[in-house]
Motif scaffolding. Structure first.
Motif, PDB file in Angstrom:
ATOM      1  N   THR A  39       0.830  -1.206   0.000  1.00  0.00           N
ATOM      2  CA  THR A  39       0.000   0.000   0.000  1.00  0.00           C
ATOM      3  C   THR A  39       0.869   1.262   0.000  1.00  0.00           C
ATOM      4  O   THR A  39       0.550   2.235  -0.674  1.00  0.00           O
ATOM      5  CB  THR A  39      -0.928   0.006   1.218  1.00  0.00           C
ATOM      6  OG1 THR A  39      -0.143  -0.152   2.431  1.00  0.00           O
ATOM      7  CG2 THR A  39      -1.925  -1.133   1.140  1.00  0.00           C
ATOM      8  N   TYR A  42       2.225   1.946  -3.503  1.00  0.00           N
ATOM      9  CA  TYR A  42       1.223   2.556  -4.398  1.00  0.00           C
ATOM     10  C   TYR A  42       1.048   4.038  -4.086  1.00  0.00           C
ATOM     11  O   TYR A  42       0.978   4.874  -4.996  1.00  0.00           O
ATOM     12  CB  TYR A  42      -0.112   1.825  -4.240  1.00  0.00           C
ATOM     13  CG  TYR A  42      -1.232   2.397  -5.099  1.00  0.00           C
ATOM     14  CD1 TYR A  42      -1.368   2.002  -6.419  1.00  0.00           C
ATOM     15  CD2 TYR A  42      -2.140   3.326  -4.594  1.00  0.00           C
ATOM     16  CE1 TYR A  42      -2.386   2.514  -7.219  1.00  0.00           C
ATOM     17  CE2 TYR A  42      -3.151   3.850  -5.374  1.00  0.00           C
ATOM     18  CZ  TYR A  42      -3.271   3.437  -6.686  1.00  0.00           C
ATOM     19  OH  TYR A  42      -4.261   3.965  -7.470  1.00  0.00           O
ATOM     20  N   TYR A 208      -8.812   3.053  -0.370  1.00  0.00           N
ATOM     21  CA  TYR A 208      -8.813   1.712   0.231  1.00  0.00           C
ATOM     22  C   TYR A 208      -7.422   1.350   0.748  1.00  0.00           C
ATOM     23  O   TYR A 208      -7.277   0.817   1.850  1.00  0.00           O
ATOM     24  CB  TYR A 208      -9.282   0.681  -0.794  1.00  0.00           C
ATOM     25  CG  TYR A 208     -10.796   0.599  -0.932  1.00  0.00           C
ATOM     26  CD1 TYR A 208     -11.595   0.203   0.132  1.00  0.00           C
ATOM     27  CD2 TYR A 208     -11.416   0.911  -2.130  1.00  0.00           C
ATOM     28  CE1 TYR A 208     -12.970   0.126   0.019  1.00  0.00           C
ATOM     29  CE2 TYR A 208     -12.793   0.838  -2.260  1.00  0.00           C
ATOM     30  CZ  TYR A 208     -13.566   0.442  -1.192  1.00  0.00           C
ATOM     31  OH  TYR A 208     -14.924   0.380  -1.311  1.00  0.00           O
ATOM     32  N   PHE A 209      -6.402   1.640  -0.048  1.00  0.00           N
ATOM     33  CA  PHE A 209      -5.038   1.322   0.376  1.00  0.00           C
ATOM     34  C   PHE A 209      -4.655   2.128   1.611  1.00  0.00           C
ATOM     35  O   PHE A 209      -3.918   1.640   2.465  1.00  0.00           O
ATOM     36  CB  PHE A 209      -4.062   1.591  -0.768  1.00  0.00           C
ATOM     37  CG  PHE A 209      -3.943   0.450  -1.744  1.00  0.00           C
ATOM     38  CD1 PHE A 209      -4.896  -0.548  -1.772  1.00  0.00           C
ATOM     39  CD2 PHE A 209      -2.888   0.372  -2.620  1.00  0.00           C
ATOM     40  CE1 PHE A 209      -4.805  -1.601  -2.655  1.00  0.00           C
ATOM     41  CE2 PHE A 209      -2.768  -0.680  -3.509  1.00  0.00           C
ATOM     42  CZ  PHE A 209      -3.730  -1.676  -3.524  1.00  0.00           C
ATOM     43  N   HIS A 213      -3.359   0.634   4.974  1.00  0.00           N
ATOM     44  CA  HIS A 213      -2.070   1.085   5.490  1.00  0.00           C
ATOM     45  C   HIS A 213      -2.176   1.457   6.962  1.00  0.00           C
ATOM     46  O   HIS A 213      -1.236   1.225   7.740  1.00  0.00           O
ATOM     47  CB  HIS A 213      -1.587   2.289   4.678  1.00  0.00           C
ATOM     48  CG  HIS A 213      -0.131   2.573   4.832  1.00  0.00           C
ATOM     49  ND1 HIS A 213       0.850   1.786   4.286  1.00  0.00           N
ATOM     50  CD2 HIS A 213       0.529   3.561   5.495  1.00  0.00           C
ATOM     51  CE1 HIS A 213       2.030   2.266   4.580  1.00  0.00           C
ATOM     52  NE2 HIS A 213       1.870   3.329   5.324  1.00  0.00           N
TER      53      HIS A 213
END
Length: 299
Positions: A39, A42, A208-209, A213
């Motif tokens: 995460t 990204y 969402y990530f 995280h």
């Protein structure tokens, strides 16, 4: 001897306990660490301005001149006496007044009132009230602001129960969705006619990530107990790993101080020398015996 034995036993105990704790802590923390890495990668790889959707809308720089304002402020105040404040903005290609009105609402038995602010949009040229914004006007605003080429797939009026990607303070809004891989959505305020936010699939993945995280799968806040105990376990894993590192470096330093044979070849090269060093000197023995025999013969 007893002190050395106790120190050695204590050292072994520390090493064993640290090894056990470190092993099982890292087994438990392996999955969270992997999630943090994926995460985090990204979130730092994609440009944050792109995530915010800045590329989805134009940055129009339109100058408003006094000649564009045809409705005088005195006339505006006469029509709307409850004005608290106002600003002048542009709605597509025409100047508008954004008015903040004070309205009183009676609650219960009517014995008390609650003052609330209401926003109105008024054409600065004709004085026409433009809010609440119609569907056609919202589509015109979105078409004027949107930089993409995708077709409109849906238009929805949202007055309550805001989706997760929109703050409830912006309600009511028009949501205009566009066709395309990014799944872009433009939110236009019903009251001000301005684009209050813009979203796409990459932002949704980022959101969402971000929750993964922070290890918070409900509200995306960093005050959850799961994150707290994971951090505590991580600190224990770091401490136990540090203890193991200390004993490992100490053992290496001790081995470097002790001379040792590094290879089998050195051992083979050393064996003949050892035999020669320990072999008796027969020549000297024979010469010594001969000298003693000669001396006896002369006597």
């Amino acid at each position: 001897m007893q002190n050395k034995y106790k120190q050695s036993k204590r050292k072994t105990s520390w090493q064993q306990q640290s090894r056990i704790w470190h092993k099982w802590l890292m087994v438990v923390l392996g999955v969270p660490f992997l999630i943090w890495a994926i995460t985090g990668l990204y979130m730092v790889t994609i440009n944050i301005h792109y995530i915010h959707g800045d590329s989805l809308v134009y940055n129009h720089q339109t100058t408003i001149t006094p000649s564009d304002i045809r409705l005088p402020i005195k006339e505006l105040a006469r029509r709307y006496p409850n004005i608290q404040s106002f600003t002048i903005a542009m709605l597509i290609d025409k100047p508008v007044y954004q008015l903040t009105m004070e309205s009183s609402e009676k609650h219960g038995d009517g014995s008390h009132t609650i003052n609330s602010n209401q926003t109105l949009l008024v054409d600065a040229q004709t004085g026409e009230q433009l809010s609440p914004l119609s569907k056609a006007s919202a589509l015109a605003v979105a078409s004027y602001e949107y930089t993409g080429e995708g077709e409109v797939t849906s238009v929805e009026l949202i007055t309550e129960n805001a989706p997760f990607e929109l703050s409830a303070r912006h309600l009511p809004v028009w949501r205009i969705d566009y066709q395309g891989l990014d799944g872009a959505s433009i939110y236009v305020s019903v009251l001000t006619g301005q684009v209050v936010t813009k979203r796409h699939n990459y932002w949704r993945i980022f959101d969402y990530f971000f929750r993964f995280h922070l290890m918070d799968y409900q509200d995306g806040e960093a005050d959850n107990q799961l994150l707290f105990w994971t951090i505590i376990a991580s600190l224990l894993a770091v401490f136990s790993g540090t203890v193991l590192l200390y004993f490992c470096m100490k053992s290496r330093m001790k081995s470097r101080m002790t001379p040792r044979i590094k290879s089998r070849k050195e051992l083979l090269d050393l064996k003949p020398n050892l035999r020669q060093d320990h072999q008796p000197n027969t020549d000297s023995v024979y010469s010594s015996s001969a000298q003693q025999g000669e001396s006896h013969a002369m006597d």
